[in-house]
Design a protein around this motif. Structure first.
Motif, PDB file in Angstrom:
ATOM      1  N   THR A  97       0.840  -1.195   0.000  1.00 25.16           N
ATOM      2  CA  THR A  97       0.000   0.000   0.000  1.00 25.16           C
ATOM      3  C   THR A  97       0.878   1.250   0.000  1.00 25.16           C
ATOM      4  O   THR A  97       1.796   1.383   0.823  1.00 25.16           O
ATOM      5  CB  THR A  97      -0.921   0.022   1.231  1.00 25.16           C
ATOM      6  N   ILE A  98       0.594   2.157  -0.934  1.00 25.09           N
ATOM      7  CA  ILE A  98       1.397   3.373  -1.090  1.00 25.09           C
ATOM      8  C   ILE A  98       0.467   4.580  -1.129  1.00 25.09           C
ATOM      9  O   ILE A  98      -0.581   4.544  -1.793  1.00 25.09           O
ATOM     10  CB  ILE A  98       2.233   3.319  -2.390  1.00 25.09           C
ATOM     11  N   THR A  99       0.842   5.633  -0.428  1.00 23.88           N
ATOM     12  CA  THR A  99       0.089   6.885  -0.467  1.00 23.88           C
ATOM     13  C   THR A  99       0.596   7.725  -1.628  1.00 23.88           C
ATOM     14  O   THR A  99       1.783   8.040  -1.714  1.00 23.88           O
ATOM     15  CB  THR A  99       0.249   7.671   0.850  1.00 23.88           C
ATOM     16  N   THR A 100      -0.296   8.084  -2.531  1.00 24.63           N
ATOM     17  CA  THR A 100       0.111   8.808  -3.735  1.00 24.63           C
ATOM     18  C   THR A 100       0.532  10.241  -3.408  1.00 24.63           C
ATOM     19  O   THR A 100       0.109  10.831  -2.409  1.00 24.63           O
ATOM     20  CB  THR A 100      -1.025   8.844  -4.764  1.00 24.63           C
ATOM     21  N   ALA A 101       1.370  10.781  -4.296  1.00 24.51           N
ATOM     22  CA  ALA A 101       1.798  12.176  -4.190  1.00 24.51           C
ATOM     23  C   ALA A 101       1.296  12.934  -5.413  1.00 24.51           C
ATOM     24  O   ALA A 101       0.687  12.357  -6.315  1.00 24.51           O
ATOM     25  CB  ALA A 101       3.319  12.241  -4.100  1.00 24.51           C
ATOM     26  N   THR A 102       1.568  14.235  -5.445  1.00 21.84           N
ATOM     27  CA  THR A 102       1.155  15.072  -6.568  1.00 21.84           C
ATOM     28  C   THR A 102       2.293  15.189  -7.566  1.00 21.84           C
ATOM     29  O   THR A 102       3.447  15.429  -7.193  1.00 21.84           O
ATOM     30  CB  THR A 102       0.769  16.483  -6.081  1.00 21.84           C
ATOM     31  N   SER A 103       1.979  15.046  -8.833  1.00 24.29           N
ATOM     32  CA  SER A 103       3.009  15.170  -9.873  1.00 24.29           C
ATOM     33  C   SER A 103       3.582  16.582  -9.853  1.00 24.29           C
ATOM     34  O   SER A 103       2.884  17.548  -9.539  1.00 24.29           O
ATOM     35  CB  SER A 103       2.403  14.879 -11.246  1.00 24.29           C
ATOM     36  N   ASP A 104       4.867  16.691 -10.207  1.00 23.75           N
ATOM     37  CA  ASP A 104       5.511  18.011 -10.169  1.00 23.75           C
ATOM     38  C   ASP A 104       6.029  18.431 -11.535  1.00 23.75           C
ATOM     39  O   ASP A 104       6.875  19.323 -11.635  1.00 23.75           O
ATOM     40  CB  ASP A 104       6.653  18.027  -9.146  1.00 23.75           C
ATOM     41  N   ASP A 105       5.541  17.788 -12.608  1.00 22.46           N
ATOM     42  CA  ASP A 105       5.983  18.189 -13.936  1.00 22.46           C
ATOM     43  C   ASP A 105       5.079  19.296 -14.464  1.00 22.46           C
ATOM     44  O   ASP A 105       4.219  19.811 -13.760  1.00 22.46           O
ATOM     45  CB  ASP A 105       6.017  16.989 -14.895  1.00 22.46           C
ATOM     46  N   SER A 106       5.257  19.643 -15.736  1.00 23.02           N
ATOM     47  CA  SER A 106       4.536  20.777 -16.304  1.00 23.02           C
ATOM     48  C   SER A 106       3.111  20.432 -16.728  1.00 23.02           C
ATOM     49  O   SER A 106       2.340  21.323 -17.067  1.00 23.02           O
ATOM     50  CB  SER A 106       5.295  21.325 -17.521  1.00 23.02           C
TER      51      SER A 106
END
Length: 365
Positions: A216-225
Motif C-alpha cells: 500500500t502506497i500513499t500517492t503524491a502530486t506530480s511536479d511536472d509541467s
C-alpha cells in the motif's frame, strides 16, 4: 609605409584575428557523422554478434548490418571553424548541442540512457523475431525504475512483477499509470506484486512464481509541467522469459535504433536459407514487441556509413524516408518498412532478384 602596404598589412592582421576568433570562440553546436556498421550475422571483436543456444540454428551468410552514428561528446565545445567545415562537409551534420544533450544532460547520463535503450531494444528484437516465427514468449509487467525520494521508494523495487493495482489485473505497462491516476493525490493505492527476488528464483528454477504480496502506497502530486495528478514514483516496463538462450554480444553501442536489424538477424539464424540471398543489406529502426518499426535519429549519416561499407539496400523506417531520400548515396536503394513483416517481404524480393515492386523511399515519404 606606403598606403597599399599598410592596407594589405591591416587586411592580413584582420584575417588573422578572424581566424583566431574562429578557432578560440566556442559555438553551441555538436557534430554527427557516420559511425561503424556491424553485420548482425557475423562476428565483432572475435565473437559472433548473435549467440543462440537451446534451439536449432542454421548457417546465415550475407550481410544484415546495423548502422550507427558517431557524435561529439557532451563536454566538447566546437569552435566556429569546425562548425563551418562540418556544414560544408557531405558526410557530417552540425546540430544544436541541446539536440544531443538536452536540459544540460551530462555525457554520463546520456551514455546510461543510451545503454538502457540499447538493452531494451535487444529484448524487443528477440520478442519480435520469435513472435514472427510463432514461438511463444512469456511476458509480464515489472517495476522498471523507482524515483528516489518518491512514495514508492523502499516499498517497490526494480524487477518486482506488477500483477494488479487495486485488484485490477495489469496486462501492459500503460495500465499501471491509468489505474494510479484514478486516485487523487494523497489517496492510497494497493499494488499486488511478485517480489523481484522471488521472480528471479522462480525463473532460475524454471517454475512460475506464485507468492504475491500487497503493497500500500500513499500517492503524491506530480511536479511536472502537465496537469496535476496522482503518482507513486515508478515507471513500468515489460520483462520476458524466452524458451531458449539468445545473447547479443555488442559493446560500445547505445540507443534503440538497432532493434530491427537484430530481429532480422535472429530470424535468419533460426530459419533455413539466407534472408539476403548473399546481398549486402543494411538498415536501421527501433522495434517493439509486436514488430512495429519506429523512426531514429541521424538517418542521413547511417545511409552514408552503410554505402561506404558496401551496402546495396538500406531498410529505412517509413517515418525517416523523406529525410533519407533527400540525399541518397549513389548506388544505395532505400526500402521503406513499417514492420518486421515488411522487412521480411522486402528481403524476399531482394534475394529473388525481383526488386521492381520494392517499396522505395521518396522525398515525400
Amino acid at each position: 609605409m606606403p598606403r597599399r602596404t599598410a592596407t594589405m598589412l591591416a587586411s592580413t592582421l584582420m584575417l588573422i584575428a578572424l581566424l583566431c576568433a574562429g578557432v578560440l570562440i566556442p559555438v553551441p553546436y555538436a557534430e554527427m557523422s557516420p559511425g561503424p556498421t556491424v553485420n548482425t550475422l557475423g562476428e565483432h571483436d572475435g565473437e559472433p554478434v548473435l549467440q543462440i543456444s537451446g534451439h536449432k540454428t542454421y548457417p546465415a551468410d550475407g550481410h544484415l548490418n546495423m548502422t550507427t552514428v558517431r557524435v561529439t561528446s557532451a563536454g566538447y565545445r566546437m569552435n566556429l571553424v569546425e562548425a563551418v567545415y562540418g556544414w560544408l562537409a557531405h558526410d557530417s551534420r552540425i546540430v544544436p548541442h541541446d539536440t544531443l544533450y538536452p536540459d544540460g544532460k551530462t555525457e554520463e547520463q546520456s551514455t546510461q540512457e543510451n545503454a538502457e535503450e540499447f538493452s531494451q531494444s535487444q529484448e524487443s528484437a528477440k520478442v519480435a523475431a520469435l513472435k514472427e516465427l510463432g514461438i511463444p514468449v512469456r511476458s509480464w509487467v515489472i517495476v522498471s525504475t523507482v524515483v528516489k525520494g518518491s512514495p514508492a521508494e523502499g516499498r517497490l523495487h526494480a524487477g518486482d512483477v506488477i500483477k494488479a493495482v487495486d485488484g485490477a489485473a495489469v496486462k501492459q505497462p500503460a495500465d499501471v499509470a491509468k489505474l494510479v491516476t484514478k486516485h487523487k493525490p494523497g489517496q492510497k493505492v494497493v499494488f499486488t506484486v511478485v517480489p523481484a527476488k522471488e521472480q528471479a528464483a522462480a525463473e532460475k528454477a524454471h517454475r512460475t512464481a506464485s507468492r504475491t504480496q500487497d503493497v500500500t502506497i500513499t500517492t503524491a502530486t506530480s511536479d511536472d509541467s502537465g496537469a496535476k495528478r496522482a503518482i507513486v514514483g515508478i515507471s513500468a516496463g515489460t520483462d520476458h522469459t524466452f524458451p531458449f538462450s539468445i545473447d547479443i554480444k555488442l559493446a560500445d553501442v547505445g540507443g534503440p535504433s538497432a532493434g530491427l536489424m537484430f530481429a532480422l538477424g535472429i530470424y535468419d539464424k533460426l530459419t533455413p536459407g539466407d534472408l539476403t540471398g548473399g546481398t549486402f543489406v543494411a538498415g536501421t529502426g527501433t522495434i517493439d514487441d509486436n514488430g512495429t518499426v519506429g523512426p531514429i535519429g541521424g538517418v542521413e549519416m547511417k545511409t552514408v556509413g552503410a554505402r561506404d561499407k558496401g551496402a546495396r539496400y538500406f531498410l529505412t523506417p517509413a517515418d525517416n524516408c523523406a529525410a533519407a531520400a533527400k540525399d541518397t548515396p549513389s548506388g544505395l536503394t532505400l526500402v521503406k518498412v513499417k514492420t518486421i513483416g515488411d522487412a521480411l517481404g522486402a528481403l524476399k524480393d531482394i534475394r529473388s532478384g525481383d526488386t521492381a515492386a520494392l517499396p522505395k523511399c521518396t522525398t515525400k515519404g
